[in-house]
Design an enzyme around this catalytic site. Structure first.
Site, PDB file in Angstrom:
ATOM      1  N   ALA A   1      -6.810 -17.122  28.088  1.00 13.73           N
ATOM      2  CA  ALA A   1      -6.852 -17.720  26.168  1.00 13.73           C
ATOM      3  C   ALA A   1      -7.326 -17.605  25.964  1.00 13.73           C
ATOM      4  O   ALA A   1      -8.431 -16.543  26.149  1.00 13.73           O
ATOM      5  CB  ALA A   1      -7.040 -19.326  27.019  1.00 13.73           C
ATOM      6  N   GLU A   2      -6.742 -16.932  24.809  1.00 12.31           N
ATOM      7  CA  GLU A   2      -7.463 -17.149  23.656  1.00 12.31           C
ATOM      8  C   GLU A   2      -8.715 -17.811  23.273  1.00 12.31           C
ATOM      9  O   GLU A   2      -9.433 -17.016  22.918  1.00 12.31           O
ATOM     10  CB  GLU A   2      -6.477 -17.244  22.072  1.00 12.31           C
ATOM     11  CG  GLU A   2      -6.300 -18.786  21.645  1.00 12.31           C
ATOM     12  CD  GLU A   2      -4.682 -18.706  20.850  1.00 12.31           C
ATOM     13  OE1 GLU A   2      -4.433 -17.942  20.982  1.00 12.31           O
ATOM     14  OE2 GLU A   2      -5.168 -20.377  19.770  1.00 12.31           O
ATOM     15  N   ASN A   3      -8.996 -19.009  23.481  1.00  7.24           N
ATOM     16  CA  ASN A   3     -10.412 -19.515  23.757  1.00  7.24           C
ATOM     17  C   ASN A   3     -11.084 -18.433  24.273  1.00  7.24           C
ATOM     18  O   ASN A   3     -12.201 -19.520  24.220  1.00  7.24           O
ATOM     19  CB  ASN A   3     -10.397 -20.825  23.647  1.00  7.24           C
ATOM     20  CG  ASN A   3     -10.013 -21.729  24.844  1.00  7.24           C
ATOM     21  OD1 ASN A   3      -9.115 -20.721  25.725  1.00  7.24           O
ATOM     22  ND2 ASN A   3     -10.300 -22.309  25.374  1.00  7.24           N
TER      23      ASN A   3
ATOM     24  N   SER B   1     -13.176 -12.542  22.750  1.00  4.83           N
ATOM     25  CA  SER B   1     -11.554 -12.667  23.749  1.00  4.83           C
ATOM     26  C   SER B   1     -10.496 -11.580  22.587  1.00  4.83           C
ATOM     27  O   SER B   1      -9.583 -11.107  23.428  1.00  4.83           O
ATOM     28  CB  SER B   1     -11.329 -14.170  23.804  1.00  4.83           C
ATOM     29  OG  SER B   1      -9.904 -15.001  23.478  1.00  4.83           O
TER      30      SER B   1
END
Lengths: 246, 213, 213, 246
Positions: C50-52, C92
């Site tokens: 996930a991008e986070n 990330s």
């Protein structure tokens, strides 16, 4: 999700397929994090025309451990990229220096922070960046600079690696790594900069899911191979150096 | 420790450590500068930063008490201070480049009265040893240099212009030698303090550029 | 879940998840794509990113079992997979830009047969919502798009040229709509598969660009 | 070494001196890491002409928590720098969007990874860098690009902050921070990019020397002020959102 283990049974097996001409990063700073066992295996494996990237070519101190200087002495190295190609004090001599002075091995001398940032950039998909370091010095001569907000900066390019050798404290089978204290240094950057990251691990390698996800220094997606370091004398471990005042 | 005039190595380190101000983040380079973390700094809160990512360390530990995973920039096994934190090399030099180091203390071959200094390449060498010196010199708020005042043959290390390739230009704020403490002021060095047993004529005789009282 | 022809939202997610290959690192965007981590992928080893900064997560958790510190890109509370690791936002997106994401699955307003797509700005708007879409679209090894085949008024979302500002050009490898699975091939889309109850004439009637069997 | 505590007694005290015109970064991503209490204190403190930097202006979901949209509604914001100035689905509306559409507040829309990297660059002394992101899009129109190794990249500049508001899980009195799971997100980057970093902390703040130095996500040298979040209802804590299918 069935996790495949990344654990290899021996250093020899883990370095077997490193090709001639590879760019090999070797982690460590003054001992901690230095992958002595993988370097020794590469000496035995014999790949040639390597470009070796590290803070230093090694060999300044006793007892001498496997280092880039030995790979050079063994005829395996075409070029080194380091922040030291000579010792800081004129009275010391690095084993590498004579090979460089004689032209038997090439070298690119890079300030330590720039070296670290160039590998970080490679691992982060940043192809180039500007830095204030080395502006106005011999290293900047003839190179591209740019004034940003009134200050002059030097353009530097990412430094990708084919292979990274690093040493970690703990690892799980998914390749997640934890370093202890000054062991971290260049190791996480090299892991992200490399296509193939090989890690020698001090503690027993644990199953995936055992390490706390918040406390991982290098996520396993950056790591391909792990080898547990056997006890001495089979495995190489840092030994206490003579106390030095320098 | 030395038959030389004035301060010995630990005394030079102690003298420079007196300059550290409350709250400073201090980077100590290889050689005499690493001795600063051995100096008793009283109740000042100083955070020692080593280029390898150790933030908050203390004195070099005696043989047998070392932790082999913990070294300073000179490879010496040091102790950790309360509140210490470890970062990787990229983040460590991020701290340096972003101007958070209040002072970096380094050794050098030569210091010029212009504030230039040279510490990475000797005459006639093809290679050199830069380490973190160029990053630190370019971006620390202050550069302090500790060095022997003269070479073994008596040649001054305090000069008008560096003969060797420089590490950075115009950045040196303070110089401590075995003879005293000096500030680069353009044409020469202002004498801030002389070591016990050293007078101005003796210091001037050892210096290739004017000293101002 | 929908009165529309063909697959519903979870079925589209399930169909795309069938494409994930052993060992892939898969990024799932907001909307239908996040549903892919609910799909049973058998014994394939897939790492969801996930991008986070959450690397290695699993299905959305039911109410009452959530950990409020753990969300996916859509803000849903997910579970962690064994071997998960957390990084910050810079790291990330370093993973993303350095080409380590095998596929990113995203929603879109429009997909062109050239491989362009648009998902950040609607017609007439001054602002937009980019999120991580441009980084992912530029650097993931593959971009898969999941979207309803048509707008509510029946206008095709599969087009020859995007009318809206694009997110990236020439990157889309596979498109899954409620009507089927399609590959952009320049002048039109190749039909890889049609949803149950959908035939080629029906799919073509809903599509503004040629479909090739 | 006598460690001075960085702990402040209240959010109001911690934000008291934030000046008009400040560039304020606000951490968090979809809940975790979002400094609701500091944002609320800034709403009460009233500083104006702020530039607010965050992933989003907030307000897309219920229950609504203090966000940049509220600062805008309160007349405190000149500009926002975000990866969302509108919702991703056309049927949703962010509270901020109408202020932007009407020209009452300016906005700079930045891809999320570029936003993160620009703050990372500011905190790492890198004034500018190249990225592949947004090449060929409306965001790159008229801007400087450069071809490196055959690929086109966009030049991006560092984004320094005057103030960072972030939320952490644990902290010690020296300002060392530990985040839990997805709470980390932008928070460490904003701490390094800012001159003044203010942290709201979930767990009791412990004496320096209590946290393991290997497990610190943000070293204390980047942190100036800490406030412990009191229990609800005095302190604001994340509450479970209605389950959403989007």
């Amino acid at each position: 999700m069935a996790r495949r283990s990344k654990v290899f049974g021996s250093f020899a097996e883990a370095v077997k397929d490193i090709a001639d001409g590879s760019v090999v990063g070797i982690g460590g700073f003054a001992g901690p994090g230095t992958p002595y066992n993988l370097t020794k295996a590469l000496l035995e494996q014999g790949a040639k025309k390597l470009t070796c990237v590290a803070n230093t070519t090694g060999g300044a101190h006793q007892p001498r451990m496997p280092d880039i200087g030995m790979l050079v002495e063994n005829g395996q190295v075409a070029k080194v990229i380091c922040s030291f190609t000579a010792a800081t004090r004129p009275t010391d001599t690095l084993p590498f220096t004579k090979y460089y002075e004689s032209g038997e091995c090439d070298a690119e001398l890079v300030p330590q922070g720039t070296l670290a940032e160039r590998m970080r950039a490679a691992g982060a998909g940043i192809p180039a960046f500007y830095t204030p370091t080395a502006v106005g010095t011999e290293l900047a001569e003839g190179r591209e600079t740019r004034v940003i907000n009134g200050r002059e900066y030097l353009l530097e390019y990412a430094l990708p690696l084919d292979v990274a050798f690093i040493r970690a404290w703990k690892a799980d089978e998914a390749g997640n790594l934890v370093f202890r204290l000054a062991q971290r240094n260049f190791c996480p950057l090299m892991a992200t900069a490399a296509t193939l990251t090989i890690v020698e691990v001090e503690e027993p390698i644990v199953p995936a899911g055992t390490l706390d996800p918040d406390l991982i220094h290098v996520p396993g997606i950056f790591v391909q191979r792990l080898v547990k370091i056997p006890p001495a004398p089979e495995g190489l471990w840092t030994v206490r150096r003579e106390e030095r005042t320098r | 420790m030395s038959g030389k005039l004035g301060w010995d190595r630990q005394q030079m380190a102690d003298r420079i450590a007196r300059e550290f101000q409350e709250g400073w983040i201090v980077n100590l380079g290889v050689g005499i500068p690493t001795m600063c973390s051995n100096t008793d700094i009283g109740d000042r809160e100083i955070t020692y930063h080593a280029e390898n990512g150790v933030i908050g360390y203390g004195p070099v530990l005696p043989m047998g008490q070392e932790d082999l995973h913990l070294v300073n920039a000179g490879g010496q096994n040091v102790s950790l201070a309360p509140g210490a934190a470890i970062v990787n090399h990229a983040d460590s030099f991020g701290i340096i480049r972003s101007g958070r180091i209040d002072v970096t203390v380094m050794g050098a071959y030569e210091v010029a009265s212009s504030g230039d200094f040279a510490n990475w390449k000797v005459a006639g060498a093809k290679g050199g040893g830069i380490g973190g010196a160029m990053d630190l010199a370019a971006s620390a708020k202050r550069v302090f240099i500790i060095l022997e005042h003269t070479q073994r043959n008596g040649t001054s290390r305090l000069v008008r212009h560096c003969a060797l390739p420089v590490t950075a230009r115009g950045v040196v704020k303070l110089v401590c030698t075995n003879l005293g403490v000096f500030e680069p002021v353009g044409e020469g060095f202002r004498v801030r303090e002389l070591a016990p047993g050293v007078d101005l004529p003796a210091a001037q005789a050892a210096t290739a550029t004017p000293l101002y009282a």
